[in-house]
Enzyme design. Structure first.
Site, PDB file in Angstrom:
ATOM      1  N   CYS A  90       0.690  -1.193   0.030  1.00  0.00           N
ATOM      2  CA  CYS A  90       0.012  -0.150   0.137  1.00  0.00           C
ATOM      3  C   CYS A  90       0.825   1.360  -0.046  1.00  0.00           C
ATOM      4  O   CYS A  90       2.158   1.299   0.571  1.00  0.00           O
ATOM      5  CB  CYS A  90      -0.940   0.056   1.090  1.00  0.00           C
ATOM      6  SG  CYS A  90      -1.986  -1.242   1.403  1.00  0.00           S
ATOM      7  N   CYS A 161      -3.060  -7.554   7.989  1.00  0.00           N
ATOM      8  CA  CYS A 161      -3.040  -6.739   6.489  1.00  0.00           C
ATOM      9  C   CYS A 161      -4.423  -6.417   6.739  1.00  0.00           C
ATOM     10  O   CYS A 161      -5.327  -7.319   6.076  1.00  0.00           O
ATOM     11  CB  CYS A 161      -2.601  -7.674   5.608  1.00  0.00           C
ATOM     12  SG  CYS A 161      -2.554  -7.053   3.932  1.00  0.00           S
ATOM     13  N   GLN A 264     -10.934 -11.342 -10.143  1.00  0.00           N
ATOM     14  CA  GLN A 264     -10.549  -9.942  -9.968  1.00  0.00           C
ATOM     15  C   GLN A 264     -10.395 -10.023  -8.492  1.00  0.00           C
ATOM     16  O   GLN A 264     -11.186 -10.799  -7.613  1.00  0.00           O
ATOM     17  CB  GLN A 264     -11.905  -8.964 -10.089  1.00  0.00           C
ATOM     18  CG  GLN A 264     -11.850  -8.706 -11.920  1.00  0.00           C
ATOM     19  CD  GLN A 264     -10.677  -7.826 -12.357  1.00  0.00           C
ATOM     20  OE1 GLN A 264      -9.943  -7.310 -11.457  1.00  0.00           O
ATOM     21  NE2 GLN A 264     -10.843  -7.783 -13.626  1.00  0.00           N
ATOM     22  N   GLU A 314      -9.913 -15.672 -26.094  1.00  0.00           N
ATOM     23  CA  GLU A 314      -8.800 -15.635 -24.872  1.00  0.00           C
ATOM     24  C   GLU A 314      -7.684 -16.263 -25.328  1.00  0.00           C
ATOM     25  O   GLU A 314      -7.617 -17.429 -26.248  1.00  0.00           O
ATOM     26  CB  GLU A 314      -9.330 -16.164 -23.775  1.00  0.00           C
ATOM     27  CG  GLU A 314      -8.499 -16.593 -22.594  1.00  0.00           C
ATOM     28  CD  GLU A 314      -7.759 -15.317 -22.099  1.00  0.00           C
ATOM     29  OE1 GLU A 314      -6.507 -15.287 -21.852  1.00  0.00           O
ATOM     30  OE2 GLU A 314      -8.591 -14.176 -21.941  1.00  0.00           O
ATOM     31  N   ASN A 341      -4.541 -15.761 -30.070  1.00  0.00           N
ATOM     32  CA  ASN A 341      -3.355 -14.737 -29.553  1.00  0.00           C
ATOM     33  C   ASN A 341      -3.826 -13.442 -30.216  1.00  0.00           C
ATOM     34  O   ASN A 341      -3.843 -13.269 -31.355  1.00  0.00           O
ATOM     35  CB  ASN A 341      -2.158 -15.286 -30.226  1.00  0.00           C
ATOM     36  CG  ASN A 341      -0.925 -14.079 -29.629  1.00  0.00           C
ATOM     37  OD1 ASN A 341      -1.381 -13.109 -28.987  1.00  0.00           O
ATOM     38  ND2 ASN A 341       0.306 -14.476 -29.885  1.00  0.00           N
ATOM     39  N   ASP A 362     -11.281  -6.422 -22.271  1.00  0.00           N
ATOM     40  CA  ASP A 362     -10.635  -6.149 -21.078  1.00  0.00           C
ATOM     41  C   ASP A 362      -9.279  -6.588 -21.042  1.00  0.00           C
ATOM     42  O   ASP A 362      -8.907  -7.832 -20.618  1.00  0.00           O
ATOM     43  CB  ASP A 362     -11.441  -6.727 -20.137  1.00  0.00           C
ATOM     44  CG  ASP A 362     -11.014  -6.745 -18.551  1.00  0.00           C
ATOM     45  OD1 ASP A 362     -10.044  -5.863 -18.404  1.00  0.00           O
ATOM     46  OD2 ASP A 362     -11.329  -7.557 -17.642  1.00  0.00           O
ATOM     47  N   CYS A 388      -6.888  -1.471 -17.224  1.00  0.00           N
ATOM     48  CA  CYS A 388      -6.073  -1.590 -16.016  1.00  0.00           C
ATOM     49  C   CYS A 388      -4.784  -0.686 -16.166  1.00  0.00           C
ATOM     50  O   CYS A 388      -3.764  -0.810 -15.104  1.00  0.00           O
ATOM     51  CB  CYS A 388      -5.578  -3.202 -15.512  1.00  0.00           C
ATOM     52  SG  CYS A 388      -4.666  -4.001 -16.857  1.00  0.00           S
TER      53      CYS A 388
END
Length: 431
Positions: A90, A161, A264, A314, A341, A362, A388
């Site tokens: 963090c 944690c 996720q 995928e 791919n 995604d 991301c």
């Protein structure tokens, strides 16, 4: 004889200067101005002044460290974790959650040149349902179990944690005690913990065979704690000691997965993210939907509950197989998965021969450069891009905008509170 010297950072004399921070970047660093350029100072918040020492001075920006903070922002928080500042997990526990979300949203808006319409967030503590802890047992010393230090390969021993799911955090001292009691501690690599819908998983990586006594001790521990235990002697091998195949929920569907499969980390944000994608795409009964970089079907299968047909593509064969299994398990017969791919020429891939009304993608951090041209060629009505990496999102977005698409919704996904990770999702509509 030629001599080679490593490049050195340009550093000024270590003079102390006083600055006032006026902004916070998405990584949680305070931003001040000095000599006409941005000065980044870890640990400072907006409206705080401090005496700082410049540690790096470049043409466009500089960095500094705090020598003495002169006042506290009302948005400064006391970190909950005793390891904060040493552990590399963090970076922003000293920052109030509202400020964290505002700074990430502002960074996203600047990059995308569009206002952030939504912040998708869950609980800011106890949200991580997956963690990987490093293990090391130096000669004549106790077992080390924890996360890596910031900027180092050294292990920070963690006793608690607070970002872990409470069930996982509570296990930490008992797991440490169990592993420390094994004869083969020097052969332990890391331990992964997962809080699935089916219960708690523990995956133990070891670099040499475990003795029968150690295996028996681990199995007893798994039964006493009510967890599923898996051993990983090699990266591609997984041995089930106790428990059954785990599963998690995605928009009301039960998805089974292998203990090492990607899911996720933040369950609450994932549920909202999937629901928002369905809403933004406005999936209808006659729609043909394409899901690129689909994994095991986190979006694909919920999409199939509404659309006429869904195609998922995928690059990892095991995830494709798991997606197919989950489609059958959930009684969804309008889904087709392809193992391809997406970084290669996609035009010759079998899925690319089809037409689609709507597209979801995604991708990993590298983005989706390889498929952008084909997506544009498909001319879907709506595109949802889940990202991301804001830098590659901005790059790929430019291609869509140049092709006649418009950003109509932009959301910041607070998938990893108290860290510098910035995730997002965008709705593009064809104009």
């Amino acid at each position: 004889m030629a001599q080679f010297y490593s490049a050195k950072r340009r550093v000024t004399t270590r003079q102390i200067i006083t600055v006032k921070v006026n902004d916070l970047d998405s990584f949680g660093q305070g931003v001040a101005r000095h000599n006409g350029k941005a000065l980044f100072i870890p640990g400072l918040l907006p409206e705080e002044s401090a005496e700082v020492i410049i540690t790096e001075d470049k043409k466009q920006f500089a960095r500094a460290r705090v020598s003495r903070r002169l006042n506290d922002s009302p948005e400064r928080e006391t970190p909950r974790c005793p390891h904060f500042g040493v552990c590399g997990g963090c970076q922003q526990q000293h920052v109030g959650i509202d400020l964290q979300q505002r700074s990430k949203s502002a960074a996203l808006a600047r990059l995308m040149k569009h206002e952030v319409n939504d912040i998708i967030a869950g609980a800011s503590w106890g949200y991580r349902r997956r963690a990987r802890l490093s293990l090391n047992c130096p000669p004549d010393k106790p077992l080390q179990m924890g996360f890596r230090k910031a900027g180092s390969s050294d292990i920070v021993n963690v006793e608690q944690c607070p970002v872990l799911a409470p069930q996982l955090e509570a296990l930490l001292p008992r797991i440490r005690a169990c592993l420390a009691s094994l004869h083969g501690t020097r052969h332990l690599g890391h331990v992964e913990l997962v809080q699935a819908g089916s219960g708690t998983l523990m995956i133990l990586r070891h670099t040499a065979p475990l003795s029968a006594a150690d295996k028996e001790k681990l199995e007893r521990f798994s039964h006493s704690e009510g967890l599923s235990l898996f051993l990983a002697p090699f990266s591609e091998i997984l041995e089930t000691v106790s428990g059954e195949a785990p599963w998690y929920d995605s928009h009301g569907l039960r998805l089974t997965f292998s203990p090492r499969d990607f899911i996720q980390v933040n369950e609450a944000v994932n549920q909202q993210m999937v629901a928002r994608a369905l809403e933004w795409l406005d999936v209808r009964a006659e729609d043909r939907v394409l899901d690129l970089f689909c994994g095991m079907g986190n979006f694909t299968l919920p999409l199939a509950t509404r659309a006429a047909s869904v195609v998922g593509v995928e690059g990892v064969q095991a995830l494709v197989e798991k997606g197919r299994e989950n489609a059958i398990r959930n009684g969804l017969h309008n889904v087709t998965f392809f193992h391809e791919n997406l970084e290669e020429d996609v035009t010759k891939q079998p899925w690319a021969k089809n037409g689609f009304d709507k597209v979801l993608l995604d991708p990993a951090r590298a983005g989706a450069t390889g498929v952008m041209r084909h997506i544009i060629k498909l001319k879907p009505i709506r595109i949802v891009y889940v990202s991301c990496n804001p830098a590659t999102l901005a790059r790929d977005s430019e291609a869509l905008v140049n092709a006649g698409y418009e950003v109509t919704r932009l959301a910041m996904l607070d998938m990893f509170p108290h860290t510098g990770h910035l995730e997002s999702m965008v709705l593009f509509e064809r104009m």
